[in-house]
Design a protein around this motif. Structure first.
Motif, PDB file in Angstrom:
ATOM      1  N   ALA A 195       3.724   4.252  11.462  1.00  0.00           N
ATOM      2  CA  ALA A 195       3.742   5.521  12.210  1.00  0.00           C
ATOM      3  C   ALA A 195       4.287   6.640  11.322  1.00  0.00           C
ATOM      4  N   GLU A 196       5.344   6.328  10.564  1.00  0.00           N
ATOM      5  CA  GLU A 196       5.941   7.343   9.698  1.00  0.00           C
ATOM      6  C   GLU A 196       4.966   7.735   8.586  1.00  0.00           C
ATOM      7  N   MET A 197       4.276   6.748   8.016  1.00  0.00           N
ATOM      8  CA  MET A 197       3.305   7.051   6.962  1.00  0.00           C
ATOM      9  C   MET A 197       2.140   7.868   7.526  1.00  0.00           C
ATOM     10  N   ASN A 198       1.725   7.535   8.734  1.00  0.00           N
ATOM     11  CA  ASN A 198       0.630   8.304   9.329  1.00  0.00           C
ATOM     12  C   ASN A 198       1.063   9.747   9.604  1.00  0.00           C
ATOM     13  N   HIS A 199       2.313   9.881  10.035  1.00  0.00           N
ATOM     14  CA  HIS A 199       2.857  11.234  10.211  1.00  0.00           C
ATOM     15  C   HIS A 199       2.870  11.968   8.873  1.00  0.00           C
ATOM     16  N   PHE A 200       3.331  11.255   7.849  1.00  0.00           N
ATOM     17  CA  PHE A 200       3.388  11.841   6.504  1.00  0.00           C
ATOM     18  C   PHE A 200       1.989  12.275   6.052  1.00  0.00           C
ATOM     19  N   HIS A 201       1.009  11.379   6.231  1.00  0.00           N
ATOM     20  CA  HIS A 201      -0.352  11.686   5.769  1.00  0.00           C
ATOM     21  C   HIS A 201      -0.935  12.904   6.484  1.00  0.00           C
ATOM     22  N   SER A 202      -0.769  12.941   7.822  1.00  0.00           N
ATOM     23  CA  SER A 202      -1.398  14.054   8.537  1.00  0.00           C
ATOM     24  C   SER A 202      -0.735  15.378   8.138  1.00  0.00           C
ATOM     25  N   ASN A 203       0.569  15.347   7.942  1.00  0.00           N
ATOM     26  CA  ASN A 203       1.267  16.538   7.463  1.00  0.00           C
ATOM     27  C   ASN A 203       0.833  16.917   6.060  1.00  0.00           C
ATOM     28  N   ARG A 204       0.739  15.889   5.218  1.00  0.00           N
ATOM     29  CA  ARG A 204       0.342  16.111   3.830  1.00  0.00           C
ATOM     30  C   ARG A 204      -1.027  16.790   3.765  1.00  0.00           C
ATOM     31  N   ILE A 205      -1.970  16.272   4.532  1.00  0.00           N
ATOM     32  CA  ILE A 205      -3.320  16.842   4.490  1.00  0.00           C
ATOM     33  C   ILE A 205      -3.297  18.283   4.965  1.00  0.00           C
ATOM     34  N   ILE A 249      -6.542  17.284 -10.158  1.00  0.00           N
ATOM     35  CA  ILE A 249      -7.484  16.162 -10.124  1.00  0.00           C
ATOM     36  C   ILE A 249      -6.738  14.850  -9.886  1.00  0.00           C
ATOM     37  N   ASN A 250      -5.587  14.745 -10.521  1.00  0.00           N
ATOM     38  CA  ASN A 250      -4.785  13.546 -10.361  1.00  0.00           C
ATOM     39  C   ASN A 250      -4.300  13.398  -8.915  1.00  0.00           C
ATOM     40  N   LEU A 251      -3.822  14.491  -8.344  1.00  0.00           N
ATOM     41  CA  LEU A 251      -3.394  14.441  -6.928  1.00  0.00           C
ATOM     42  C   LEU A 251      -4.558  14.054  -6.036  1.00  0.00           C
ATOM     43  N   SER A 252      -5.737  14.588  -6.363  1.00  0.00           N
ATOM     44  CA  SER A 252      -6.926  14.258  -5.589  1.00  0.00           C
ATOM     45  C   SER A 252      -7.195  12.750  -5.618  1.00  0.00           C
ATOM     46  N   THR A 253      -7.069  12.170  -6.805  1.00  0.00           N
ATOM     47  CA  THR A 253      -7.270  10.722  -6.945  1.00  0.00           C
ATOM     48  C   THR A 253      -6.233   9.949  -6.134  1.00  0.00           C
ATOM     49  N   VAL A 254      -4.972  10.375  -6.243  1.00  0.00           N
ATOM     50  CA  VAL A 254      -3.919   9.711  -5.470  1.00  0.00           C
ATOM     51  C   VAL A 254      -4.221   9.815  -3.979  1.00  0.00           C
ATOM     52  N   GLN A 265       0.832  -1.207   0.000  1.00  0.00           N
ATOM     53  CA  GLN A 265       0.000   0.000   0.000  1.00  0.00           C
ATOM     54  C   GLN A 265       0.869   1.261   0.000  1.00  0.00           C
ATOM     55  N   TYR A 266       1.877   1.291   0.867  1.00  0.00           N
ATOM     56  CA  TYR A 266       2.719   2.490   0.968  1.00  0.00           C
ATOM     57  C   TYR A 266       3.585   2.656  -0.273  1.00  0.00           C
ATOM     58  N   SER A 267       4.043   1.531  -0.808  1.00  0.00           N
ATOM     59  CA  SER A 267       4.815   1.567  -2.056  1.00  0.00           C
ATOM     60  C   SER A 267       4.014   2.225  -3.159  1.00  0.00           C
ATOM     61  N   ARG A 268       2.805   1.707  -3.350  1.00  0.00           N
ATOM     62  CA  ARG A 268       1.933   2.230  -4.402  1.00  0.00           C
ATOM     63  C   ARG A 268       1.638   3.710  -4.185  1.00  0.00           C
ATOM     64  N   SER A 307      -7.014  10.204  -2.501  1.00  0.00           N
ATOM     65  CA  SER A 307      -8.164   9.368  -2.132  1.00  0.00           C
ATOM     66  C   SER A 307      -7.758   7.914  -1.907  1.00  0.00           C
ATOM     67  N   SER A 308      -6.636   7.526  -2.509  1.00  0.00           N
ATOM     68  CA  SER A 308      -6.202   6.133  -2.387  1.00  0.00           C
ATOM     69  C   SER A 308      -5.285   5.931  -1.183  1.00  0.00           C
ATOM     70  N   SER A 309      -5.118   6.971  -0.348  1.00  0.00           N
ATOM     71  CA  SER A 309      -4.149   6.876   0.751  1.00  0.00           C
ATOM     72  C   SER A 309      -4.554   5.847   1.793  1.00  0.00           C
ATOM     73  N   GLY A 310      -5.873   5.578   1.909  1.00  0.00           N
ATOM     74  CA  GLY A 310      -6.333   4.703   2.976  1.00  0.00           C
ATOM     75  C   GLY A 310      -6.378   5.430   4.314  1.00  0.00           C
ATOM     76  N   TYR A 311      -5.993   6.706   4.301  1.00  0.00           N
ATOM     77  CA  TYR A 311      -5.992   7.521   5.522  1.00  0.00           C
ATOM     78  C   TYR A 311      -7.349   8.183   5.648  1.00  0.00           C
ATOM     79  N   GLN A 312      -7.834   8.273   6.877  1.00  0.00           N
ATOM     80  CA  GLN A 312      -9.173   8.801   7.080  1.00  0.00           C
ATOM     81  C   GLN A 312      -9.199  10.318   7.055  1.00  0.00           C
TER      82      GLN A 312
END
Lengths: 421, 421
Positions: A388-398, B281-286, A239-242, B288-293
């Motif tokens: 944990a690192e991916m979750n950190h990345f995601h929250s920062n990203r958002i 739009i592409n970033l939005s799609t990516v 999942q993280y790779s993709r 959406s696939s994060s699996g992060y809530q």
């Protein structure tokens, strides 16, 4: 002593997103154990305070100016790093030219002011580079440590270059401050809060001798959680790779078109508006020379249209600095961060493969059953760490993308409103 | 019969500018005399009505949609052509494919509907070209007869080409309609109002046999004014030379940058907005696939920003057709008109030189004193004619540029208002 770096956040909130923006429910608890020989000198450890209350924490967003929309529902994000209760931030400012060797060697020194002490310390680019090397060496297997802004040989003392570098150094420092593991590390604390040259030199030498580096970092983690199922480990890895690959592509695409757009908006486009303006003004001058009566309304209109187009040219040329700049800088930062994941993921992949070969290796007598069990435990720990690192990345990203999109769109709206037509 | 073509307008107003926009005071009276052999068949002359009241005329602006600002003061513009009281206009419309020789030869036929009769006549491009040749031959020494839109060998039946050609033929025809000498000429009247093929063919043959062409046109003019001072003749010539050259440069400059701008606004710029939209739009799609809530606010924002940028791309690409198009077309027309002046001015210059050599030629016995006097009178007449033509040009120019600048700026204002940001 215990330095908690990975942790369950009991309220299920990460520090970098607005509190009503994202609610998470944590399923795992990780903690970070000190080991002999690792950062053993903690006599002046400012970060020791985190020890006591690492598992109480409700982390209010420390990101400046964050605004969030409510999102319904509770979600599970899984393992997270332990976030400090008082988030750290810093400013990189006031670049000054210094010199050494009786003026033979010149350099630029920046003031770095952490929010923790509010006391400025001075650093040259090469010190940032030294810090980067230490962080990469120590945490690079588990944590995305993005590169510094590029070195530059010529034009290092030009004001525009210094401003740009300072801005990017600040971006890099603030991102490191936001990382709960990095910001609580000794080497980072040293960089931000050293009292004098003696402390700085001693600290540097100690950090350079640190042996708990590379994959050793995983030995320092204890998820305090059941060993992770190997299927789940595989799934998470995939999942993280993709995701990181897809986001890397998306970010590069946006950077590509954004840079093209930048060039057009600061170069040929305003030049064209300028030339249209000149052509109007020129026609106005020609018309004024006609000797024909009664065309001052037209020549006035042409002159003012020409002047307006020259203003439009300036606005168009300046606009990218007001909005596109931040969109591009954020994406450049993310390109840097995303560039770290292939390495981190490769370490992970190698561990997965090694564990898969575990039975064969035991059969061949190359490792003991105990060693195989330890390998599996280590992989489980690595996977928790990666999550944990991916979750950190995601929250920062958002948080970062919400902020930068808002800035960009606001800038664009202003632009269309401000054009003096 | 007398066909008044050059005249003092007693109220000092030209027909093509709004009545409160420009007031002129005329100092000279020109009239146009018929001579034996010139347009001798006036049996069905619809334009005969102009004869009687040519010097009464208050010409209300016949230009459509003209709006003018008041300009204080009375000015002198000098000689003007006599403007018809009912201005002529025409529409070129309804292109239809026709064929000859049992379908072997195809062509496009346009309907031309003059305001005088409201009765459509059909013409092919080659008929317009024939008319252009006649007008150039007959009036080219005194009047700016701009070229037709280019001939094109390939793609003649493509809709976009036909539309563009029709628009430019209409522009050309309307400009000819607006010229008081041209619009009252037999050949032009024939083109617009022939009743049947027989009349058309007879009229064509007669026009082709017309001998009152080239510099003969000046023999047909009688300014009914004192012979012009040779210093004034020189000054006028120099003034018009300078002005038309300067305006030609100005128009070409505007056309140059306008065409570059057109290409950018219909090509690379909207393509960039399109690509920025796609990248969002592409970033939005990516994402959406994060699996992060909890990032639907961000992904929704990215998707809608992307959609908006794709709309912006379309608006940007369409905008030039709504405003820049008319600015460019008007300037293209003026480039064509201005291209006629070097020829007209050269004829004038040659006459000036010849008169300057007059005394020597009389002394050398090469011309008689009477011939020299006639030459001087002719030059004076030519200069009155040139002034009338320049005054016609100026009043049209002021009207056209006022209108097109207004259109262009309104279009641009709408553009910045309509962008859906």
């Amino acid at each position: 002593m215990l330095i908690p770096l990975l942790s369950q956040n009991s309220r299920g909130q990460t520090g970098l997103v607005p509190v009503d923006y994202l609610q998470v429910c944590l399923s795992t608890c990780l903690s970070y154990l000190s080991v002999p020989g690792f950062e053993d000198d903690d006599g002046d450890d400012d970060d020791g305070e985190w020890d006591d209350d690492w598992d109480e924490g409700s982390m209010e967003g420390h990101a400046p100016g964050a605004t969030g929309d409510g999102e319904g529902g509770m979600g599970e994000v899984g393992p997270v790093w332990l976030y400090p209760q008082s988030p750290l931030d810093c400013e990189v400012t006031d670049p000054k030219k210094g010199s050494k060797m009786y003026g033979l060697k010149s350099y630029i020194e920046y003031q770095v002011i952490p929010t923790s002490t509010q006391r400025p310390v001075n650093h040259r680019y090469k010190h940032f580079d030294w810090l980067y090397e230490r962080l990469l060496e120590k945490f690079g297997s588990a944590i995305a440590i993005p590169g510094l802004p590029d070195k530059q040989v010529t034009g290092r003392f030009e004001e525009q270059f210094i401003r740009g570098r300072m801005e990017r150094l600040q971006g890099w420092m603030r991102r490191m401050c936001r990382h709960p593991v990095v910001c609580q590390s000794h080497v980072f604390t040293l960089f931000l809060t050293y009292q004098d040259q003696k402390e700085w030199k001693l600290g540097k030498r100690r950090a350079e001798r640190d042996v708990a580096v590379g994959q050793m970092i995983f030995s320092l983690m204890d998820p305090e959680a059941p060993e992770m199922d190997s299927v789940e480990v595989d799934q998470k890895y995939e999942q993280y790779s993709r995701f990181t690959k897809a986001m890397d592509d998306g970010v590069k695409e946006l950077l590509g078109v954004g840079q093209t757009h930048w060039k057009r908006c600061t170069g040929p486009l305003p030049k064209e508006y300028q030339r249209i303006g000149e052509a109007f003004i020129n026609l106005s001058t020609v018309f004024s020379s006609s000797g024909y009566q009664g065309e001052s309304t037209l020549t006035d209109a042409l002159t003012s249209a020409g002047t307006i187009y020259q203003e439009v040219a300036e606005i168009v040329a300046e606009q990218p600095k007001r909005d596109l700049h931040f969109l591009l800088e954020t994406n450049r930062e993310y390109k840097g961060l995303l560039g770290c994941f292939p390495e981190t993921l490769a370490v992970h992949k190698a561990a997965i493969e090694k564990v898969k070969d575990g039975d064969k290796m035991v059969a061949a007598g190359r490792i003991s059953t105990q060693e195989k069990t330890t390998m599996k435990q280590r992989l489980s720990c690595m996977s928790y760490s990666l999550q944990a690192e991916m979750n950190h990345f995601h929250s920062n990203r958002i948080y970062d993308y919400n902020r930068v999109m808002q800035l960009y769109l606001e800038g664009q709206v202003k632009f269309y409103e401000e054009v003096p037509l």
